[in-house]
Scaffold this motif. Structure first.
Motif, PDB file in Angstrom:
ATOM      1  N   GLY A   1       0.808  -1.216   0.000  1.00 35.33           N
ATOM      2  CA  GLY A   1       0.000   0.000   0.000  1.00 35.33           C
ATOM      3  C   GLY A   1       0.838   1.261   0.000  1.00 35.33           C
TER       4      GLY A   1
ATOM      5  N   SER B   1       2.489   1.819  -3.326  1.00 35.75           N
ATOM      6  CA  SER B   1       1.539   2.370  -4.306  1.00 35.75           C
ATOM      7  C   SER B   1       1.341   3.874  -4.098  1.00 35.75           C
ATOM      8  CB  SER B   1       0.199   1.641  -4.202  1.00 35.75           C
ATOM      9  OG  SER B   1      -0.462   1.935  -2.981  1.00 35.75           O
TER      10      SER B   1
ATOM     11  N   SER C   1      -1.686   4.917  -6.038  1.00 42.08           N
ATOM     12  CA  SER C   1      -2.806   5.314  -5.192  1.00 42.08           C
ATOM     13  C   SER C   1      -2.575   6.768  -4.779  1.00 42.08           C
ATOM     14  CB  SER C   1      -2.914   4.424  -3.954  1.00 42.08           C
ATOM     15  OG  SER C   1      -3.142   3.072  -4.315  1.00 42.08           O
TER      16      SER C   1
ATOM     17  N   LEU D   1      -6.639   2.768   0.245  1.00 47.81           N
ATOM     18  CA  LEU D   1      -6.109   1.486   0.705  1.00 47.81           C
ATOM     19  C   LEU D   1      -7.122   0.688   1.521  1.00 47.81           C
ATOM     20  CD1 LEU D   1      -2.536   2.607   1.846  1.00 47.81           C
ATOM     21  CD2 LEU D   1      -3.285   1.833  -0.411  1.00 47.81           C
TER      22      LEU D   1
ATOM     23  N   MET E   1      -8.895  -2.041  -0.413  1.00 40.60           N
ATOM     24  CA  MET E   1      -7.916  -3.084  -0.728  1.00 40.60           C
ATOM     25  C   MET E   1      -7.643  -3.965   0.494  1.00 40.60           C
ATOM     26  SD  MET E   1      -4.091  -2.726  -2.376  1.00 40.60           S
ATOM     27  CE  MET E   1      -3.326  -1.964  -0.947  1.00 40.60           C
TER      28      MET E   1
END
Length: 502
Positions: A172, A175, A181, A187, A190
């Motif tokens: 995360g 990203s 992201s 997140l 996810m």
């Protein structure tokens, strides 16, 4: 010299053989075997006498991911659900909230002291946030020391279930750093998807594994390990492909399978235990080759600061906050805090920034590697001493093995097991008739001083007697607790004045 398959096989076999010998030496030296595997890999690399140049983060990460999948599956198979069930709430809190608090504190320290950005500091914190209690238990077994309940099942559950959270946080944050992201709120979906799908797939495939093994009736027994091996790979890859957490899935699949009855259970358990050791050796050797020792020197001071903060501040604060409202004593919480040994997972996760092209990825990898080495050297070697100092140690019980005489059919809920009566057991000096054995348990033979005999109700038990019993799984747990119960004090005639299960 041309590198041929013969030279490659010669080098590989030599490294594996050296690692196996090193695992034997680890018990005498009092350090985890994983440290010696890493050292062997480093010595074999380009900066060591081996002179092998290896710089392939993708290969190191790929091997590490596959190895970790098999290691977690074997760990799940070896986990007794009956012993960890009571610690489920505390274990889940440690493996989720505890991991997040650890990552956050390390990230704050890295930003404040080292001048990193928030995301870079949190990324390092996420990478080093998971623990490796399996290495702790290996050290303690080599020193013939264990931890009393509920510490051992709690740490066993935490170590098997906290890796998925660390993987999620690492992916995360990467990203966010790479722009894949744009917000932390991105997140959350996810996280829910990974954990829910991973848990559901692991539970489902674990049930399917047992069903297939019992129903397929393969022509050759040697195909059963091939079947389980393929199902482990299917569990991880299928879960990851669908968006679930593959590591959580394989751990739960192993947990479901190990606590069920199926054909060839003993041989399959031993196969996956041996495979897990092979994966650990291969993984640590590869990670040792990937690091360049000369690059560790410039980050030694920073790495030592991070390691000490992680061990002395971040991990203890995370444990005490997470377990604040539990019934654990101060000594027990302190022991859990110190058993925060970092192992292979942080080093594997440190390859993720390398492949993602993060600006300071190389420095992060070297920092994480230094933190792991420091944690293993300081915490790994001191665990037995701290356990004795806190008075939370317990005598290491003899591992219960299924009897080699007979494998019970899977449809039969009972089987043969062997147990040994400890010297401090309340059973010493008592007749079998007065012991209060579970109704579903039958003592078939007693081994004493090199001889075996068939007992009856009047047989008086002695210390170190080896009992061959026919019993079911639930009764074996109660019987083990009964035989391991100790005298709380001795009467004048040497008989037990009171009984204690401590």
């Amino acid at each position: 010299m041309t590198l041929t398959i013969e030279y490659l096989l010669l080098g590989t076999s030599g490294l594996l053989l050296l690692s196996v010998i090193a695992s034997k030496a680890s018990g005498r030296l009092g350090v985890p075997a994983l440290l010696l595997f890493l050292v062997i890999g480093m010595l074999t690399g380009s900066d060591g006498p081996g002179g092998i140049h290896f710089d392939n983060p993708w290969l190191a990460q790929s091997l590490g991911v596959v190895a970790l999948a098999f290691i977690l599956f074997a760990g799940g198979m070896d986990t007794e659900w009956a012993s960890v069930r009571a610690q489920l709430g505390k274990g889940m809190m440690l493996s989720t909230l505890g991991v997040a608090i650890t990552a956050g504190l390390v990230g704050l320290f890295a930003r404040t002291i080292l001048g990193m950005s928030w995301l870079e500091g949190l990324l390092i914190g996420a990478i080093v946030s998971s623990t490796d209690a399996a290495a702790v238990f290996a050290v303690m077994r080599s020193r013939h020391v264990s931890l009393r309940s509920p510490l051992k099942p709690l740490l066993e559950l935490e170590s098997g279930s906290n890796d998925p959270m660390a993987v999620f946080l690492t992916i995360g944050l990467i990203s966010l750093l790479t722009g894949a992201s744009t917000s932390v709120t991105d997140l959350l979906p996810m996280f829910v998807r990974q954990m829910v799908l991973g848990a559901a797939i692991g539970y489902g495939i674990g049930k399917v594994m047992v069903l297939l093994i019992n129903r397929l009736r393969l022509e050759y027994d040697g195909l059963y390990p091939v079947l389980t091996l393929s199902l482990v790979l299917l569990t991880y890859s299928g879960s990851a492909w669908l968006g679930g957490n593959g590591f959580l899935a394989v751990y739960l699949a192993g947990l479901m399978m190990g606590n069920s009855e199926f054909l060839h259970k003993r041989s399959l358990t031993r196969f996956h235990d041996g495979l897990a050791w092979l994966m650990q050796i291969a993984m640590f050797l590869t990670l040792g080759l990937q690091v360049f020792p000369v690059q560790l020197v410039p980050v030694a001071g920073t790495g030592l600061l991070l390691a000490l903060f992680l061990m002395v501040v971040a991990r203890p604060v995370a444990v005490f906050l997470t377990l604040a409202f539990t019934a654990l004593s101060l000594r027990e919480k302190t022991m859990v805090a110190w058993v925060g040994l970092r192992g292979a997972v942080p080093v594997i996760l440190a390859t993720f920034p390398l492949l993602a092209g993060i600006a300071q990825a190389t420095m992060m990898f070297n920092l994480v590697f230094f933190i792991v080495l420091t944690s293993v050297l300081l915490q790994g070697t001191s665990i037995p001493l701290v356990a004795r100092w806190l008075k939370v140690e317990a005598r290491l019980p003899r591992r219960l093995e299924a009897s080699p005489v007979w494998n019970a059919p899977t449809g039969l809920k009972s089987g043969l097991v062997e147990m040994t009566i400890p010297e401090s057991s309340v059973a010493v000096g008592q007749r079998l008739l007065d012991l209060g054995l579970p109704k579903s348990t039958l003592v078939i033979l007693i081994g004493r001083k090199g001889q075996c005999f068939v007992p009856d109700g009047s047989t008086v038990l002695e210390a170190n007697d080896s009992l061959l019993l026919f019993t079911d799984q639930a009764s074996s747990f109660r019987l083990r607790a009964l035989l391991e119960a100790r005298h709380s004090f001795e009467g004048k005639n040497g008989s037990a004045g009171a009984l204690s299960t401590g």
